[in-house]
Write an enzyme that holds these catalytic residues in place. Structure first.
Site, PDB file in Angstrom:
ATOM      1  N   HIS A   1       0.865  -1.182   0.000  1.00 47.93           N
ATOM      2  CA  HIS A   1       0.000   0.000   0.000  1.00 47.93           C
ATOM      3  C   HIS A   1       0.902   1.233   0.000  1.00 47.93           C
ATOM      4  CE1 HIS A   1      -4.064   1.789   1.405  1.00 47.93           C
ATOM      5  NE2 HIS A   1      -3.310   2.742   0.889  1.00 47.93           N
TER       6      HIS A   1
ATOM      7  N   HIS B   1       1.513   4.678  -2.563  1.00 46.63           N
ATOM      8  CA  HIS B   1       1.187   5.477  -3.751  1.00 46.63           C
ATOM      9  C   HIS B   1       2.469   6.163  -4.220  1.00 46.63           C
ATOM     10  CE1 HIS B   1      -3.201   5.078  -3.120  1.00 46.63           C
ATOM     11  NE2 HIS B   1      -2.854   5.037  -1.841  1.00 46.63           N
TER      12      HIS B   1
ATOM     13  N   HIS C   1      -9.406   0.455  -2.106  1.00 46.95           N
ATOM     14  CA  HIS C   1      -9.415   1.115  -0.796  1.00 46.95           C
ATOM     15  C   HIS C   1     -10.837   1.022  -0.246  1.00 46.95           C
ATOM     16  CE1 HIS C   1      -5.600   2.629  -2.088  1.00 46.95           C
ATOM     17  NE2 HIS C   1      -5.513   3.587  -1.190  1.00 46.95           N
TER      18      HIS C   1
ATOM     19  N   GLU D   1     -11.649   2.736   5.316  1.00 52.76           N
ATOM     20  CA  GLU D   1     -10.745   3.703   5.962  1.00 52.76           C
ATOM     21  C   GLU D   1     -11.625   4.768   6.620  1.00 52.76           C
ATOM     22  OE1 GLU D   1      -7.122   6.846   4.845  1.00 52.76           O
ATOM     23  OE2 GLU D   1      -8.488   6.186   3.276  1.00 52.76           O
TER      24      GLU D   1
ATOM     25  N   ASP E   1       1.666   4.030   2.767  1.00 49.53           N
ATOM     26  CA  ASP E   1       0.627   4.814   2.089  1.00 49.53           C
ATOM     27  C   ASP E   1       1.225   5.960   1.256  1.00 49.53           C
ATOM     28  OD1 ASP E   1      -1.900   5.576   1.288  1.00 49.53           O
ATOM     29  OD2 ASP E   1      -2.656   6.039   3.277  1.00 49.53           O
ATOM     30  N   ASP E   2       1.380   7.133   1.866  1.00 49.44           N
ATOM     31  CA  ASP E   2       1.934   8.311   1.182  1.00 49.44           C
ATOM     32  C   ASP E   2       3.041   8.887   2.064  1.00 49.44           C
ATOM     33  OD1 ASP E   2      -0.142   8.818  -1.131  1.00 49.44           O
ATOM     34  OD2 ASP E   2      -1.319   8.389   0.658  1.00 49.44           O
TER      35      ASP E   2
END
EC number: 3.5.4.2
Length: 347
Positions: A16, A18, A204, A207, A285-286
């Site tokens: 996961h 990006h 996704h 969340e 994630d980011d």
């Protein structure tokens, strides 16, 4: 708690991540200059100011606003290569062995950058990471759920050859969750699966959305993996199903705190998922926006779940490998690497 040296050495899979979310301020500004991109007036003027702003996101949308401004500096194949290569070089020092990487072509095609340009830049970095760093990887094309489903369908048509050839290994669904349930994207997922029945599917869900979003992603989109999925805790029935099917949840601890999904990592239902035999992996994630790459996430979970011993961490590492979309031979190599590290610390 286990020693941080053990967590550093433990072979990790990231599911996961990006690629656009790895755009660090110290790369964003040089790319803006290289491509003559004028950043908005309200945007911080230096990498330092921007890094401070990244510590202050109120929620998912506040983050996304900055995320989409950041993507504007990416124009040429070389930019996408540089972005992904910067990620690989960082995580190669953190015990990462395999990565399944999201990217958002629509963030770029809406600006006149071709899907081919984006994908080829990322693909080149993936090849180089394999050759020079020994990291295997797969690309997962994500659809932006805040855009009309018809636009998403068009993106799938544009990507047809890349999906057929397997360069695009998986399909995902990201961006603002709550207003855009999985049901809007049934046709997109059906079309993509028709182009290549081997295409892996994820989304996704759970969340900011409820457990129903997770169930709908499984039932309507036929995904075999759930990204985030923390709100699965709301339904005993769903948790039993996730355990039975060994559906991997790709959990992002520091992201969940940064975007106020939870107040602290302790609140993420990781122990519950272990108790219920639900497989999950830990991911970043980011990371450029959330202040932590994969190892930072492992360290924070270790602090917040101090009762976890080597056995628990071995299980998490192996669940991550078994839930990966790499070839069986690669999985066996990685499982053996985990065994070797665990043996080193426990014998």
């Amino acid at each position: 708690m286990v020693p941080e040296s053990f967590l550093l050495e433990l072979p990790k899979c990231e599911h996961h991540l990006h690629l656009e979310g790895t755009l660090e301020p110290d790369l964003l500004f040089p790319l803006a200059k290289r491509n003559n991109i004028q950043l908005p007036d309200h945007f911080p003027q230096t990498p330092e100011e921007l890094a401070v702003r990244y510590t202050q996101f109120k929620d998912l949308q506040d983050f996304l606003d900055y995320y989409y401004i950041g993507t504007n500096v990416l124009l040429k194949e070389e930019d996408f290569f540089d972005l992904a290569w910067a990620y690989f070089t960082k995580v190669s020092k953190q015990g990462l062995v395999h990565a399944e990487l999201f990217y958002d072509p629509q963030s770029h095609t809406t600006r006149g950058v071709s899907l081919e340009t984006v994908t080829r830049g990322f693909e080149r970095a993936c090849k180089k990471a394999h050759e020079e760093l020994g990291i295997t990887s797969k690309l997962i094309m994500c659809l932006l759920r805040h855009l009309p489903p018809q636009d998403c369908l068009q993106t799938i048509e544009e990507a047809e050859q890349l999906i057929k050839s397997g360069v695009i290994h998986g399909l995902g669904l990201d961006s603002a969750e709550k207003p855009f349930p999985p049901s809007l994207f049934v046709e997109c997922y059906e079309r993509a699966a028709k182009i290549n029945p081997e295409l892996r599917l994820t989304a996704h869900a759970g969340e900011e959305g409820t457990h129903q979003f997770v169930s709908d992603a499984l039932d309507l989109l036929n995904v075999t993996r759930i990204d985030h999925g923390v709100n699965s805790k709301q339904s005993e029935e769903l948790m039993a199903r996730l355990a039975e099917q060994q559906t991997l949840l790709t959990v992002c601890p520091l992201s969940n705190v940064k975007l106020q999904v939870v107040q602290s990592v302790k609140e993420i239902p990781l122990q519950l998922f272990l108790d219920k035999n639900i497989a999950f992996s830990l991911n970043s994630d980011d990371p450029a926006y959330f202040g932590g790459y994969i190892l930072d996430n492992y360290y924070q979970v270790n602090k917040d779940f101090p009762d976890w011993d080597f056995k628990v961490w071995e299980r998490i590492a192996k669940n991550g490998i078994n839930g990966s979309w790499c070839e069986q031979k690669r999985k066996e190599e990685l499982l053996a690497k985990v065994d070797a590290v665990v043996a080193k610390y426990t014998n």
